[in-house]
Write a protein that holds these residues in place. Structure first.
Motif, mmCIF file in Angstrom:
data_model
loop_
_atom_site.group_PDB
_atom_site.id
_atom_site.type_symbol
_atom_site.label_atom_id
_atom_site.label_comp_id
_atom_site.label_asym_id
_atom_site.label_seq_id
_atom_site.Cartn_x
_atom_site.Cartn_y
_atom_site.Cartn_z
ATOM 1 N N GLU A 177 0.825 -1.204 0.000
ATOM 2 C CA GLU A 177 0.000 0.000 0.000
ATOM 3 C C GLU A 177 0.863 1.258 0.000
ATOM 4 O OE1 GLU A 177 -3.653 2.021 2.609
ATOM 5 O OE2 GLU A 177 -2.830 0.055 3.149
ATOM 6 N N LEU A 178 0.402 2.268 -0.724
ATOM 7 C CA LEU A 178 1.114 3.535 -0.845
ATOM 8 C C LEU A 178 0.500 4.597 0.064
ATOM 9 C CD1 LEU A 178 1.411 3.609 -4.738
ATOM 10 C CD2 LEU A 178 3.305 3.276 -3.140
ATOM 11 N N ASP A 179 1.359 5.452 0.623
ATOM 12 C CA ASP A 179 0.910 6.590 1.422
ATOM 13 C C ASP A 179 1.122 7.855 0.603
ATOM 14 O OD1 ASP A 179 0.203 7.793 4.168
ATOM 15 O OD2 ASP A 179 2.050 8.841 3.652
ATOM 16 N N ILE A 180 0.109 8.731 0.522
ATOM 17 C CA ILE A 180 0.192 9.953 -0.282
ATOM 18 C C ILE A 180 0.040 11.155 0.640
ATOM 19 C CG2 ILE A 180 -0.805 11.276 -2.179
ATOM 20 C CD1 ILE A 180 -1.841 8.642 -3.314
ATOM 21 N N LYS A 181 0.958 12.108 0.483
ATOM 22 C CA LYS A 181 0.971 13.285 1.345
ATOM 23 C C LYS A 181 1.195 14.532 0.504
ATOM 24 C CE LYS A 181 3.685 15.367 5.117
ATOM 25 N NZ LYS A 181 4.868 15.172 6.000
ATOM 26 N N LYS A 182 0.371 15.559 0.726
ATOM 27 C CA LYS A 182 0.581 16.852 0.078
ATOM 28 C C LYS A 182 1.561 17.670 0.914
ATOM 29 C CE LYS A 182 -4.116 17.178 -1.821
ATOM 30 N NZ LYS A 182 -5.359 17.996 -1.824
ATOM 31 N N THR A 183 2.395 18.459 0.232
ATOM 32 C CA THR A 183 3.301 19.374 0.910
ATOM 33 C C THR A 183 3.128 20.759 0.311
ATOM 34 O OG1 THR A 183 5.195 19.168 -0.587
ATOM 35 C CG2 THR A 183 4.938 17.444 1.091
ATOM 36 N N ASP A 184 3.835 21.739 0.887
ATOM 37 C CA ASP A 184 3.714 23.093 0.338
ATOM 38 C C ASP A 184 4.488 23.253 -0.955
ATOM 39 O OD1 ASP A 184 6.260 22.949 1.360
ATOM 40 O OD2 ASP A 184 6.126 24.776 2.569
ATOM 41 N N ARG A 185 5.268 22.226 -1.335
ATOM 42 C CA ARG A 185 6.013 22.308 -2.592
ATOM 43 C C ARG A 185 5.646 21.214 -3.587
ATOM 44 N NH1 ARG A 185 12.221 20.729 -0.734
ATOM 45 N NH2 ARG A 185 11.857 18.516 -0.272
ATOM 46 N N GLY A 186 4.722 20.318 -3.200
ATOM 47 C CA GLY A 186 4.327 19.257 -4.117
ATOM 48 C C GLY A 186 3.637 18.097 -3.442
ATOM 49 N N VAL A 187 4.059 16.880 -3.807
ATOM 50 C CA VAL A 187 3.399 15.652 -3.354
ATOM 51 C C VAL A 187 4.459 14.596 -3.050
ATOM 52 C CG1 VAL A 187 1.842 13.767 -4.042
ATOM 53 C CG2 VAL A 187 1.310 16.117 -4.703
ATOM 54 N N ILE A 188 4.202 13.806 -1.997
ATOM 55 C CA ILE A 188 5.060 12.669 -1.660
ATOM 56 C C ILE A 188 4.232 11.392 -1.745
ATOM 57 C CG2 ILE A 188 6.458 11.535 0.114
ATOM 58 C CD1 ILE A 188 6.963 14.335 1.306
ATOM 59 N N VAL A 189 4.734 10.414 -2.472
ATOM 60 C CA VAL A 189 4.160 9.069 -2.491
ATOM 61 C C VAL A 189 5.226 8.143 -1.888
ATOM 62 C CG1 VAL A 189 3.265 7.189 -3.899
ATOM 63 C CG2 VAL A 189 2.804 9.567 -4.546
ATOM 64 N N SER A 190 4.866 7.421 -0.824
ATOM 65 C CA SER A 190 5.888 6.632 -0.146
ATOM 66 C C SER A 190 5.295 5.358 0.449
ATOM 67 C CB SER A 190 6.547 7.456 0.966
ATOM 68 O OG SER A 190 5.622 7.738 2.015
ATOM 69 N N ARG A 191 6.198 4.458 0.863
ATOM 70 C CA ARG A 191 5.794 3.266 1.610
ATOM 71 C C ARG A 191 7.036 2.608 2.221
ATOM 72 N NH1 ARG A 191 3.696 -0.184 -3.540
ATOM 73 N NH2 ARG A 191 5.570 -0.125 -4.813
ATOM 74 N N TRP A 192 6.850 2.062 3.399
ATOM 75 C CA TRP A 192 7.858 1.208 4.011
ATOM 76 C C TRP A 192 7.526 -0.241 3.666
ATOM 77 C CZ3 TRP A 192 12.498 1.741 6.195
ATOM 78 C CH2 TRP A 192 12.889 3.013 6.627
ATOM 79 N N ILE A 193 8.499 -0.934 3.131
ATOM 80 C CA ILE A 193 8.366 -2.361 2.833
ATOM 81 C C ILE A 193 9.187 -3.101 3.882
ATOM 82 C CG2 ILE A 193 8.793 -4.169 1.121
ATOM 83 C CD1 ILE A 193 8.572 -1.972 -1.037
ATOM 84 N N GLN A 194 8.541 -3.893 4.683
ATOM 85 C CA GLN A 194 9.189 -4.490 5.856
ATOM 86 C C GLN A 194 9.644 -5.926 5.595
ATOM 87 O OE1 GLN A 194 9.610 -2.498 8.416
ATOM 88 N NE2 GLN A 194 8.040 -0.909 8.171
ATOM 89 N N ASN A 195 10.841 -6.224 6.124
ATOM 90 C CA ASN A 195 11.334 -7.607 6.222
ATOM 91 C C ASN A 195 11.365 -8.326 4.863
ATOM 92 O OD1 ASN A 195 12.356 -9.859 7.491
ATOM 93 N ND2 ASN A 195 10.385 -10.563 8.262
ATOM 94 N N LYS A 196 11.991 -7.653 3.883
ATOM 95 C CA LYS A 196 12.116 -8.221 2.538
ATOM 96 C C LYS A 196 13.567 -8.124 2.077
ATOM 97 C CE LYS A 196 7.584 -8.587 1.854
ATOM 98 N NZ LYS A 196 6.850 -9.789 2.017
ATOM 99 N N PRO A 197 13.951 -8.912 1.070
ATOM 100 C CA PRO A 197 15.298 -8.774 0.515
ATOM 101 C C PRO A 197 15.463 -7.406 -0.154
ATOM 102 C CG PRO A 197 14.294 -10.845 -0.160
ATOM 103 C CD PRO A 197 13.199 -10.020 0.441
ATOM 104 N N PRO A 198 16.665 -6.843 -0.138
ATOM 105 C CA PRO A 198 16.887 -5.582 -0.844
ATOM 106 C C PRO A 198 16.790 -5.771 -2.353
ATOM 107 C CG PRO A 198 18.975 -6.455 -0.059
ATOM 108 C CD PRO A 198 17.893 -7.332 0.518
ATOM 109 N N SER A 199 16.550 -4.692 -3.068
ATOM 110 C CA SER A 199 16.501 -4.765 -4.526
ATOM 111 C C SER A 199 17.887 -5.111 -5.059
ATOM 112 C CB SER A 199 16.045 -3.434 -5.097
ATOM 113 O OG SER A 199 17.034 -2.440 -4.876
ATOM 114 N N PRO A 200 17.982 -5.655 -6.285
ATOM 115 C CA PRO A 200 19.291 -6.038 -6.838
ATOM 116 C C PRO A 200 20.305 -4.896 -6.842
ATOM 117 C CG PRO A 200 17.525 -6.937 -8.186
ATOM 118 C CD PRO A 200 16.868 -6.025 -7.188
ATOM 119 N N TYR A 201 19.870 -3.720 -7.174
ATOM 120 C CA TYR A 201 20.767 -2.561 -7.241
ATOM 121 C C TYR A 201 21.346 -2.235 -5.869
ATOM 122 C CZ TYR A 201 22.020 2.397 -8.080
ATOM 123 O OH TYR A 201 22.659 3.611 -8.169
#
Length: 346
Positions: A177-201
């Motif tokens: 699930e994504l969290d969406i937040k408005k700011t005074d300069r734009g928009v933040i879309v974020s999420r914490w993904i817990q207890n998973k392997p890191p991405s390849p990069y």
């Protein structure tokens, strides 16, 4: 279409020197160069006589001589010589001058009312001068699409699961699930993904073993600046209100979209990490990975641009588009407000 009274990235600072460089930003033709003392200059790239590009002329000292009849313009755009009729220089023989400033290794140009060009409004880059943070060289890429398709893409953490399979993808990037937040300069879309392997990069970059807690922070700011923050921290230590631990790895990808016109975008970027500031191998590894991923984005977005511009059936939106739609509405309000003030003479 474009927000004018703001700073856009025009070039990497070290790419502009003592030669006339023709560019187009926001549909306006501009010539860039530096004075002898290194001060950058940005002028309208058209002689007022017959509109020959000034970039086709000659740099003489700190002035530009038009290659058609020798009209010569200073750094402020004023005609200071008219060889064919000296002493009778037309009062309208002027070209527009654009405020332009060096900061953060980048050249920033103000495309609106020059009287409003406040250097303090240049987008701030935190920790830029902190010697404990490492920087990549970054890069630039032209993408044949409208700049807002790039902005949409940078507000979409989910696309990495399909577009960046070998780099930024990873468990949870497709359906958490994504969290969406408005700011005074734009928009933040974020999420914490817990207890998973890191991405390849990032598996090559984190300083701890095993699975992780991972933050995807996708932020878009006016006029079109993307701040993508990736945080990798040991399992159990990640979360919106939790402090960083010694092994927390932070990478911030700064993305600057400058519209060339309605069909093309100049995309600048660099990455900033909280570790190994002098490790050139890490910086080069990160830069190669970023360029590869952005090329993958380019391949998709150019086809999206054509598909949406020439659609024959209606398109649909998905839930993941909510952040991008909010940013577009925010930007549209700012553009309309600017137009109203311009019409009112403010």
């Amino acid at each position: 279409m474009f927000l004018k009274n703001c700073w856009y990235v025009a070039a990497w600072s070290n790419d502009i020197g003592r030669e006339l460089t023709a560019e187009t930003f926001l549909g306006e033709n501009i010539v860039l160069y530096r004075q002898k003392d290194g001060t950058p200059v940005a002028l309208e790239n058209a002689c007022p006589h017959r509109k020959l590009p000034l970039s086709d002329g000659n740099l003489k000292g700190d002035t530009i001589e038009c290659g058609y009849h020798g009209l010569t313009f200073d750094c402020a755009g004023k005609c200071i010589d008219s060889p064919t009729q000296r002493g009778m220089t037309p009062r309208r023989a002027v070209v527009r001058s654009y405020p332009i400033i060096d900061r953060y290794r980048l050249l920033w140009i103000w495309m609106g009312d020059a009287a409003l060009a406040d250097p303090d409004k240049i987008f701030p880059i935190e920790n830029f001068d902190d010697p404990s943070w490492g920087k990549t060289d970054g890069g630039a890429m032209d993408i044949d699409c409208h700049y807002l398709w790039v902005c949409d893409n940078l507000l979409d953490p989910s696309h990495v699961a399909w577009v960046h399979v070998t780099s930024f993808a990873g468990a949870g990037t497709d359906d958490e699930e994504l969290d969406i937040k408005k700011t005074d300069r734009g928009v933040i879309v974020s999420r914490w993904i817990q207890n998973k392997p890191p991405s390849p990069y990032y598996a090559e970059l984190v300083q701890f073993k095993g699975d992780c807690d991972r933050l995807q922070h996708y932020e878009m700011c006016l006029p079109a600046i993307g701040l993508n923050k990736s945080i990798y921290t040991p399992v159990g230590t990640g979360g919106y209100d939790k402090p960083y631990v010694d092994t927390t790895f932070i990478n911030i990808s700064y993305n600057f979209m400058t519209p060339i016109d309605e069909d093309r975008t100049r995309y600048f970027w660099f990455q900033h990490r909280n570790s190994e500031p002098d490790n050139k191998e890490v910086s080069e590894f990160m830069n190669r990975g970023a360029r590869m991923a952005f090329q993958e984005d380019k391949d998709v977005l150019e086809k999206v641009h054509l598909g949406m511009k020439h659609m024959t059936t209606p398109n649909i939106d998905l839930g993941l588009d909510a952040g991008a739609k909010q940013f577009r509405r925010f930007l549209d309000r700012k553009i309309k407000d600017e137009a109203v003030k311009l019409e009112a003479g403010e």
